[in-house]
Structure formats: structure tokens, C-alpha cells
Scaffold this motif. Structure first.
Motif, PDB file in Angstrom:
ATOM      1  N   LYS A 191       0.832  -1.205   0.000  1.00 32.02           N
ATOM      2  CA  LYS A 191       0.000   0.000   0.000  1.00 32.02           C
ATOM      3  C   LYS A 191       0.866   1.254   0.000  1.00 32.02           C
ATOM      4  O   LYS A 191       0.576   2.236  -0.697  1.00 32.02           O
ATOM      5  CB  LYS A 191      -0.921  -0.021   1.225  1.00 32.02           C
ATOM      6  N   PHE A 192       1.929   1.229   0.791  1.00 30.65           N
ATOM      7  CA  PHE A 192       2.825   2.382   0.856  1.00 30.65           C
ATOM      8  C   PHE A 192       3.496   2.625  -0.488  1.00 30.65           C
ATOM      9  O   PHE A 192       3.583   3.779  -0.955  1.00 30.65           O
ATOM     10  CB  PHE A 192       3.879   2.167   1.943  1.00 30.65           C
ATOM     11  N   LEU A 193       3.999   1.583  -1.120  1.00 33.67           N
ATOM     12  CA  LEU A 193       4.672   1.733  -2.403  1.00 33.67           C
ATOM     13  C   LEU A 193       3.725   2.242  -3.477  1.00 33.67           C
ATOM     14  O   LEU A 193       4.120   3.028  -4.352  1.00 33.67           O
ATOM     15  CB  LEU A 193       5.304   0.408  -2.826  1.00 33.67           C
ATOM     16  N   GLU A 194       2.468   1.819  -3.427  1.00 34.99           N
ATOM     17  CA  GLU A 194       1.468   2.335  -4.367  1.00 34.99           C
ATOM     18  C   GLU A 194       1.266   3.834  -4.164  1.00 34.99           C
ATOM     19  O   GLU A 194       1.158   4.594  -5.137  1.00 34.99           O
ATOM     20  CB  GLU A 194       0.146   1.590  -4.192  1.00 34.99           C
ATOM     21  N   PHE A 195       1.225   4.265  -2.915  1.00 36.31           N
ATOM     22  CA  PHE A 195       1.047   5.684  -2.629  1.00 36.31           C
ATOM     23  C   PHE A 195       2.238   6.495  -3.129  1.00 36.31           C
ATOM     24  O   PHE A 195       2.069   7.528  -3.793  1.00 36.31           O
ATOM     25  CB  PHE A 195       0.879   5.899  -1.127  1.00 36.31           C
ATOM     26  N   VAL A 196       3.441   6.033  -2.840  1.00 28.70           N
ATOM     27  CA  VAL A 196       4.638   6.754  -3.275  1.00 28.70           C
ATOM     28  C   VAL A 196       4.691   6.819  -4.795  1.00 28.70           C
ATOM     29  O   VAL A 196       5.022   7.857  -5.388  1.00 28.70           O
ATOM     30  CB  VAL A 196       5.900   6.087  -2.698  1.00 28.70           C
ATOM     31  N   GLY A 197       4.338   5.705  -5.443  1.00 31.61           N
ATOM     32  CA  GLY A 197       4.322   5.687  -6.904  1.00 31.61           C
ATOM     33  C   GLY A 197       3.330   6.669  -7.492  1.00 31.61           C
ATOM     34  O   GLY A 197       3.572   7.261  -8.541  1.00 31.61           O
ATOM     35  N   SER A 198       2.201   6.855  -6.798  1.00 32.40           N
ATOM     36  CA  SER A 198       1.184   7.795  -7.289  1.00 32.40           C
ATOM     37  C   SER A 198       1.683   9.233  -7.254  1.00 32.40           C
ATOM     38  O   SER A 198       1.135  10.102  -7.941  1.00 32.40           O
ATOM     39  CB  SER A 198      -0.094   7.670  -6.451  1.00 32.40           C
ATOM     40  N   LEU A 199       2.723   9.500  -6.456  1.00 28.60           N
ATOM     41  CA  LEU A 199       3.321  10.833  -6.379  1.00 28.60           C
ATOM     42  C   LEU A 199       4.433  11.015  -7.405  1.00 28.60           C
ATOM     43  O   LEU A 199       5.057  12.078  -7.468  1.00 28.60           O
ATOM     44  CB  LEU A 199       3.883  11.081  -4.981  1.00 28.60           C
ATOM     45  N   GLY A 200       4.701   9.973  -8.175  1.00 28.65           N
ATOM     46  CA  GLY A 200       5.749  10.046  -9.179  1.00 28.65           C
ATOM     47  C   GLY A 200       7.141   9.829  -8.620  1.00 28.65           C
ATOM     48  O   GLY A 200       8.132  10.204  -9.253  1.00 28.65           O
ATOM     49  N   ILE A 201       7.229   9.231  -7.437  1.00 28.72           N
ATOM     50  CA  ILE A 201       8.523   8.964  -6.803  1.00 28.72           C
ATOM     51  C   ILE A 201       8.886   7.499  -7.001  1.00 28.72           C
ATOM     52  O   ILE A 201       8.132   6.612  -6.605  1.00 28.72           O
ATOM     53  CB  ILE A 201       8.481   9.303  -5.303  1.00 28.72           C
ATOM     54  N   GLY A 202      10.013   7.258  -7.637  1.00 28.55           N
ATOM     55  CA  GLY A 202      10.451   5.887  -7.849  1.00 28.55           C
ATOM     56  C   GLY A 202      10.817   5.217  -6.539  1.00 28.55           C
ATOM     57  O   GLY A 202      11.576   5.782  -5.745  1.00 28.55           O
ATOM     58  N   ALA A 203      10.268   4.042  -6.310  1.00 29.48           N
ATOM     59  CA  ALA A 203      10.521   3.340  -5.053  1.00 29.48           C
ATOM     60  C   ALA A 203      11.208   2.002  -5.277  1.00 29.48           C
ATOM     61  O   ALA A 203      11.253   1.167  -4.374  1.00 29.48           O
ATOM     62  CB  ALA A 203       9.212   3.134  -4.298  1.00 29.48           C
TER      63      ALA A 203
END
Length: 275
Positions: A191-203
Motif C-alpha cells: 500500500k505504501f509503495l502504491e502511494f509513493v508511486g502515485s506521487l511520481g517517486i520511484g521506489a
């Protein structure tokens, strides 16, 4: 992720923190590119701060200059684990965030462990003091600290709406999710990685997993490979390590008798980071 050993001694670090022209002149030649490593807990009971403190102490004992950046601005704790005096209100990390004219030497704490330093918030700071900082403020401080030390270990709060969480993810060169044997860890990580990805931040740099405080529960580790992540190390629950943290001591350095499983896992994690 090999590193060069012993680039900066204790005295070198303090000397190169100020003045600014000396920092950005002399350090440019010896800068390590990928030296900011982040750790973020996937659930409660992960004891990330204890793990980070032990890892940093071990790396410092290997003759790297190491700074722990405690970005858990609401509830800092590493200063206690390292037996550092708490910063007064408005000192430490927050002072550096507010101005680019502050001498880092006055706000970074030395510790009783050679080569190990701490940049920490003050436990007396009010929560609302940290609401108005931008990604740019956090990036400026992280970039400056990155240039001053061989390795920077970041203790990241798992508070996705908080700039200190997301900006830490963005500006770390590599990172680790710290799991416990809890069913919510895979779910929370995804869930966290999905959120970070939605901000355009590569995780993609945060696809490493460390399992901490293992007590032998029936936890399915196959989910890690199913999530296309990598298990780096597993740490058993060591009551003595927790006891030492309360006493202001670091288990890997101060214990006369070390649990061999913990020692092997910590060395394996340090090898991944430092080579």
C-alpha cells in the motif's frame, strides 16, 4: 554497494562542516554518490531505531564516518539509544531546516562511539513546528549531510502524508523495509509503495526487506519473492538488545556476549551497504 574506507576521520568531519565554502570546495572530490540509506518500518513492533543504531555503530567500527539522521520528527528516540543529551527546543534538525546559514557543526551531535554522529530533532519540539517544511527544506539538509559523511543512515517515519516520510524515500539512494512477523507487513508495504508511486517517486530502491524481532511465528516468507522483493537479513528478538537501548547502550558494541545469529545478520546487512 562497495564503499571506500575511512575517508573522513572524527576531526575531519568537524573541520569540514564549516565554513560553507570549505565544505563545498574540499568535499566535492571525495564525495560518495550512493551513501544515503533509509530504513522504514512496515508495522508496529519493528524496533527500527534499535536496528539502525546497531547497524550504524557497526559501520562506524569499520572506520566509516557515519551519521544517523533521525527523521522521526514527532517521536525521536535514537538520542536515547546512543546516550546523547536531548537537544533543547528549536535546536538540532529543526534549526538546520529553518535556515541555510546555520553551522552544521553546532547541530550534529557526536556520540561516545568513534566515527558515529547523530542529527536529531529535539523531543521538546511541538509537532506543529514540523508541518510547514517543504520537500526543498528536507532535501537541502539531506544533501548537505550526504556530502559530510561516508554513510548517512536515515530512520524514516511511516507517516505517508508527512513530508519527512516521502522526501526521505525520494532522497535515499537505497532503502529497506523493516518487517516483523506480522500479517500486515506485506499489505502495508504494498500500500505504501502504491502511494509513493502515485506521487511520481520511484521506489524501486526500496525493494529490500529486513525482518526484525523474529520469535518463531508461522510467518510466510514466500510473499517477499511474490512481491518481487528481496529478503536481506533476519534478526532474532534479543531482549538484551532492547534492555541496552533503554540504558543508552548499543548491543553490538557494548555487550560482552553477543547472540551469534544477530551478529551474523548485522554483518550481512552491513556488507550489503558497505561492501
Amino acid at each position: 554497494m562497495g564503499r571506500q574506507r575511512g575517508k573522513l576521520s572524527f576531526d575531519d568531519v568537524l573541520q569540514r562542516l564549516s565554513p560553507r565554502d570549505r565544505v563545498y570546495g574540499e568535499l566535492e572530490a571525495s564525495r560518495i554518490i550512493d551513501n544515503v540509506i533509509g530504513f522504514i518500518p512496515a508495522s508496529d513492533c519493528c524496533d527500527t531505531s534499535i536496528l539502525v543504531s546497531n547497524l550504524a555503530a557497526l559501520l562506524a567500527a569499520r572506520q566509516y564516518s557515519v551519521c544517523i539522521l533521525d527523521n522521526k520528527v514527532f517521536y525521536p528516540s535514537i538520542y536515547k539509544i546512543l546516550d546523547c543529551e536531548a537537544n533543547p527546543r528549536d535546536r538540532g534538525l529543526i534549526k538546520l531546516l529553518r535556515s541555510d546559514r546555520v553551522d552544521f557543526r553546532d547541530e550534529i551531535n557526536s556520540t561516545r562511539y568513534k566515527n558515529l554522529f547523530l542529527l536529531s530533532p529535539s523531543p521538546m519540539d511541538a509537532m506543529e513546528d514540523y508541518f510547514d517544511f517543504t520537500f526543498g527544506d528536507i532535501e537541502r539538509v539531506m544533501t548537505a549531510v550526504k556530502d559530510m559523511f561516508d554513510l548517512v543512515i536515515v530512520d524514516i517515519p511511516n507517516i505517508p502524508p508527512l513530508e519527512f516520510c516521502v522526501s526521505s524515500i525520494k532522497h535515499c539512494n537505497t532503502g529497506f523495509f523493516v518487517w516483523s512477523e506480522r500479517i500486515e507487513c506485506p499489505q502495508n508495504t504494498e500500500k505504501f509503495l502504491e502511494f509513493v508511486g502515485s506521487l511520481g517517486i520511484g521506489a524501486s530502491k526500496f525493494t529490500n526487506i529486513v525482518i526484525n524481532n523474529i520469535s518463531g511465528l508461522n510467518f510466510d516468507r514466500e510473499v517477499i519473492s511474490e512481491m518481487k522483493m528481496k529478503l536481506i537479513a533476519e534478526f532474532p528478538f534479543i531482549p538484551k538488545a532492547a534492555d541496552f537501548s533503554i540504558e543508552g547502550k548499543v548491543y553490538i558494541q557494548d555487550s560482552a556476549l553477543l547472540d551469534k545469529r544477530f551478529e551474523r545478520a548485522l554483518n550481512a546487512l552491513a556488507d550489503v551497504i558497505a561492501g
